[in-house]
Scaffold this motif. Structure first.
Motif, PDB file in Angstrom:
ATOM      1  N   ARG A  61       0.713  -1.173   0.082  1.00  0.00           N
ATOM      2  CA  ARG A  61      -0.001  -0.152  -0.142  1.00  0.00           C
ATOM      3  C   ARG A  61       0.993   1.173   0.104  1.00  0.00           C
ATOM      4  O   ARG A  61       1.902   1.349   0.632  1.00  0.00           O
ATOM      5  CB  ARG A  61      -0.873  -0.151   1.331  1.00  0.00           C
ATOM      6  N   PHE A  62       0.671   2.136  -0.781  1.00  0.00           N
ATOM      7  CA  PHE A  62       1.443   3.196  -0.983  1.00  0.00           C
ATOM      8  C   PHE A  62       0.895   4.348  -0.290  1.00  0.00           C
ATOM      9  O   PHE A  62      -0.288   4.730  -0.369  1.00  0.00           O
ATOM     10  CB  PHE A  62       1.775   3.761  -2.395  1.00  0.00           C
ATOM     11  N   GLY A  63       1.679   5.390   0.368  1.00  0.00           N
ATOM     12  CA  GLY A  63       1.192   6.575   0.772  1.00  0.00           C
ATOM     13  C   GLY A  63       1.153   7.541  -0.149  1.00  0.00           C
ATOM     14  O   GLY A  63       1.281   8.681   0.278  1.00  0.00           O
ATOM     15  N   PHE A  64       1.240   7.400  -1.283  1.00  0.00           N
ATOM     16  CA  PHE A  64       1.353   8.520  -2.251  1.00  0.00           C
ATOM     17  C   PHE A  64       0.641   7.978  -3.764  1.00  0.00           C
ATOM     18  O   PHE A  64       0.444   6.567  -3.859  1.00  0.00           O
ATOM     19  CB  PHE A  64       2.848   8.706  -2.760  1.00  0.00           C
ATOM     20  N   THR A  65       0.431   8.901  -4.706  1.00  0.00           N
ATOM     21  CA  THR A  65      -0.217   8.402  -6.017  1.00  0.00           C
ATOM     22  C   THR A  65       1.148   8.195  -7.203  1.00  0.00           C
ATOM     23  O   THR A  65       2.030   8.805  -6.751  1.00  0.00           O
ATOM     24  CB  THR A  65      -0.941   9.661  -6.472  1.00  0.00           C
ATOM     25  N   SER A  66       0.842   7.154  -7.716  1.00  0.00           N
ATOM     26  CA  SER A  66       1.831   6.627  -8.792  1.00  0.00           C
ATOM     27  C   SER A  66       1.363   6.933 -10.077  1.00  0.00           C
ATOM     28  O   SER A  66       0.161   6.634 -10.215  1.00  0.00           O
ATOM     29  CB  SER A  66       2.363   5.206  -8.569  1.00  0.00           C
ATOM     30  N   VAL A  67       2.104   7.584 -10.852  1.00  0.00           N
ATOM     31  CA  VAL A  67       1.615   7.673 -12.453  1.00  0.00           C
ATOM     32  C   VAL A  67       2.593   6.913 -13.493  1.00  0.00           C
ATOM     33  O   VAL A  67       3.734   7.421 -13.343  1.00  0.00           O
ATOM     34  CB  VAL A  67       1.376   9.226 -12.929  1.00  0.00           C
ATOM     35  N   LEU A  68       2.251   6.071 -14.108  1.00  0.00           N
ATOM     36  CA  LEU A  68       3.030   5.129 -14.826  1.00  0.00           C
ATOM     37  C   LEU A  68       2.870   5.106 -16.203  1.00  0.00           C
ATOM     38  O   LEU A  68       1.652   4.987 -16.608  1.00  0.00           O
ATOM     39  CB  LEU A  68       2.940   3.781 -14.426  1.00  0.00           C
ATOM     40  N   LEU A  69       3.903   5.373 -17.161  1.00  0.00           N
ATOM     41  CA  LEU A  69       3.782   5.592 -18.654  1.00  0.00           C
ATOM     42  C   LEU A  69       4.513   4.475 -19.222  1.00  0.00           C
ATOM     43  O   LEU A  69       5.583   4.649 -18.882  1.00  0.00           O
ATOM     44  CB  LEU A  69       4.253   6.869 -19.087  1.00  0.00           C
ATOM     45  N   CYS A  70       3.881   3.677 -19.765  1.00  0.00           N
ATOM     46  CA  CYS A  70       4.761   2.366 -20.281  1.00  0.00           C
ATOM     47  C   CYS A  70       5.368   2.539 -21.823  1.00  0.00           C
ATOM     48  O   CYS A  70       4.375   2.852 -22.651  1.00  0.00           O
ATOM     49  CB  CYS A  70       3.673   1.098 -20.238  1.00  0.00           C
ATOM     50  N   ALA A 111       9.379   1.850 -18.436  1.00  0.00           N
ATOM     51  CA  ALA A 111       8.389   2.703 -18.231  1.00  0.00           C
ATOM     52  C   ALA A 111       8.828   3.951 -17.470  1.00  0.00           C
ATOM     53  O   ALA A 111      10.155   3.968 -16.914  1.00  0.00           O
ATOM     54  CB  ALA A 111       7.282   2.038 -17.273  1.00  0.00           C
ATOM     55  N   LYS A 112       8.125   5.075 -17.722  1.00  0.00           N
ATOM     56  CA  LYS A 112       8.299   6.266 -16.850  1.00  0.00           C
ATOM     57  C   LYS A 112       7.450   6.269 -15.509  1.00  0.00           C
ATOM     58  O   LYS A 112       6.460   6.030 -15.916  1.00  0.00           O
ATOM     59  CB  LYS A 112       8.242   7.649 -17.767  1.00  0.00           C
ATOM     60  N   LEU A 113       7.924   6.631 -14.364  1.00  0.00           N
ATOM     61  CA  LEU A 113       7.225   6.826 -13.334  1.00  0.00           C
ATOM     62  C   LEU A 113       7.407   7.952 -12.533  1.00  0.00           C
ATOM     63  O   LEU A 113       8.418   8.450 -12.267  1.00  0.00           O
ATOM     64  CB  LEU A 113       7.537   5.389 -12.374  1.00  0.00           C
ATOM     65  N   ILE A 114       6.187   8.506 -12.124  1.00  0.00           N
ATOM     66  CA  ILE A 114       6.168   9.621 -11.162  1.00  0.00           C
ATOM     67  C   ILE A 114       5.416   9.345  -9.971  1.00  0.00           C
ATOM     68  O   ILE A 114       4.080   8.838  -9.934  1.00  0.00           O
ATOM     69  CB  ILE A 114       5.461  10.918 -11.812  1.00  0.00           C
ATOM     70  N   VAL A 115       6.069   9.651  -8.854  1.00  0.00           N
ATOM     71  CA  VAL A 115       5.301   9.240  -7.469  1.00  0.00           C
ATOM     72  C   VAL A 115       5.544  10.526  -6.802  1.00  0.00           C
ATOM     73  O   VAL A 115       6.239  11.386  -6.886  1.00  0.00           O
ATOM     74  CB  VAL A 115       6.038   8.121  -6.581  1.00  0.00           C
ATOM     75  N   PHE A 116       4.317  10.662  -6.211  1.00  0.00           N
ATOM     76  CA  PHE A 116       4.099  12.214  -5.452  1.00  0.00           C
ATOM     77  C   PHE A 116       2.914  11.913  -4.321  1.00  0.00           C
ATOM     78  O   PHE A 116       1.994  11.255  -4.545  1.00  0.00           O
ATOM     79  CB  PHE A 116       3.633  13.457  -6.373  1.00  0.00           C
ATOM     80  N   ARG A 117       3.352  12.472  -3.187  1.00  0.00           N
ATOM     81  CA  ARG A 117       2.364  12.580  -2.150  1.00  0.00           C
ATOM     82  C   ARG A 117       1.272  14.060  -2.560  1.00  0.00           C
ATOM     83  O   ARG A 117       1.815  15.035  -3.025  1.00  0.00           O
ATOM     84  CB  ARG A 117       2.842  13.281  -0.872  1.00  0.00           C
ATOM     85  N   SER A 118       0.068  13.849  -2.362  1.00  0.00           N
ATOM     86  CA  SER A 118      -0.946  15.027  -2.658  1.00  0.00           C
ATOM     87  C   SER A 118      -0.303  16.462  -1.912  1.00  0.00           C
ATOM     88  O   SER A 118      -0.636  17.383  -2.708  1.00  0.00           O
ATOM     89  CB  SER A 118      -2.466  14.684  -2.267  1.00  0.00           C
ATOM     90  N   ASP A 119       0.318  16.434  -0.999  1.00  0.00           N
ATOM     91  CA  ASP A 119       0.865  17.556  -0.415  1.00  0.00           C
ATOM     92  C   ASP A 119       1.779  18.289  -1.304  1.00  0.00           C
ATOM     93  O   ASP A 119       1.881  19.672  -1.387  1.00  0.00           O
ATOM     94  CB  ASP A 119       1.556  17.309   1.128  1.00  0.00           C
TER      95      ASP A 119
END
Length: 310
Positions: A61-70, A111-119
């Motif tokens: 479970r991640f405490g952040f959002t992940s956006v993955l571009l394959c 893939a390219k991956l961006i992970v970020f907290r909503s803050d």
């Protein structure tokens, strides 16, 4: 006795591990990298690349959002109630707090991956209502869409610009990163809306039944273990529920139930400090040996063996 059992489970629920933060998530992978000349990772944001040497993180479970571009290859993914394969030109989002599993990386997966907290986004200039709308991922549908060539190239450009801004650290670079990231989220939501408007799948009765079935499993997996129990909640026969599941997904209703129980079992064995006995109680197995037999039948190893190599 039942009341006592429920009380114990609530106590154990409070002991579930916290979601992974970004530094911990990165440390679990051997194949997550930034460019050689890139700046260090941040606690609330990172832009990454995944190559074929990546080590699967398993259930988390991640405490952040992940956006993955394959970019190429494929990856098997489970996010909440949804199971799907990510392939080239797909964009996928794993919302924060959702239990998920990433596995089955193909040898050519990139893939390219961006992970970020909503803050991280909240520090920008978007108002909260708009941001909440962008970050809301409809749980009724798999969080993945295939992009056409133009949309794929446009999103790839934004991913690369985010990495460029991150590395150069020019004035206002964090604001620029937020702008590109917001554009990616708007693009995702636009594709989502278009696909849903053009979809006729939700008119299919079998699809609706299976969809409700999966939501019920996600809510009751720890207490309901049989197809009949779920069929009763849906006011249909177990036979018809099994037929719908087989037709829509290609595997049986009991397999779907077991899959969700196994997912939670792996998560707790991997990240929690609960004993195997406590995990079996949390999941409402009548004995620890019953839980052990179930787990070994699914994973071909005992819970103890799985925990040792986590």
């Amino acid at each position: 006795m039942l009341e006592k059992q429920c009380y114990i489970n609530k106590e154990l629920f409070l002991q579930r591990p916290k979601p992974l933060d970004i530094p911990t998530f990165i440390s679990l992978f051997s194949g997550l990298t930034e460019k050689a000349d890139s700046k260090p990772f941040h606690d609330d944001f990172a832009v990454l690349e995944i190559d074929p040497s990546v080590k699967p993180v398993g259930v988390a479970r991640f405490g952040f959002t992940s956006v993955l571009l394959c970019l190429s290859g494929s990856l098997d993914s489970i996010v909440g109630q949804h199971q799907f394969t990510i392939k080239a030109h797909d964009i996928a989002i794993i919302p924060a707090e959702h239990i998920n599993a990433l596995s089955g990386f193909s040898t050519d997966f990139k893939a390219k991956l961006i992970v970020f907290r909503s803050d991280f986004l909240r520090k920008g200039f978007l108002n909260t209502a708009i941001l909440d709308e962008l970050l809301y991922i409809n749980p009724d549908y798999p969080p993945i869409f295939e992009l056409d060539t133009d949309n794929f190239e446009a999103n790839l450009y934004k991913f690369d610009k985010i990495l460029e801004e991150h590395n150069k650290t020019n004035p206002f670079f964090l604001d620029m990163i937020r702008l590109y990231l917001v554009q990616i989220l708007f693009d995702y939501n636009r594709v989502c809306e278009i696909c849903l408007l053009n979809s006729t799948t939700n008119m299919n009765r079998q699809f609706q039944i299976v969809h409700k079935f999966r939501k019920l499993i996600d809510r009751h997996f720890a207490t309901l273990k049989t197809v009949k129990e779920y069929a009763d909640l849906l006011h249909i026969t177990p036979k018809y529920l099994s037929e719908c599941t087989k037709q829509q997904l290609g595997y049986s209703a009991i397999d779907l139930i077991h899959q969700r129980i196994l997912l939670e079992s792996e998560f707790l064995l991997r990240y929690s400090e609960l004993t195997i006995k406590e995990i079996s109680i949390f999941l409402n197995f009548d004995t620890i040996s019953h839980f052990g037999r179930f787990f070994k039948a699914q994973k071909n190893q005992t819970p103890s063996e799985y925990r040792q190599i986590r």
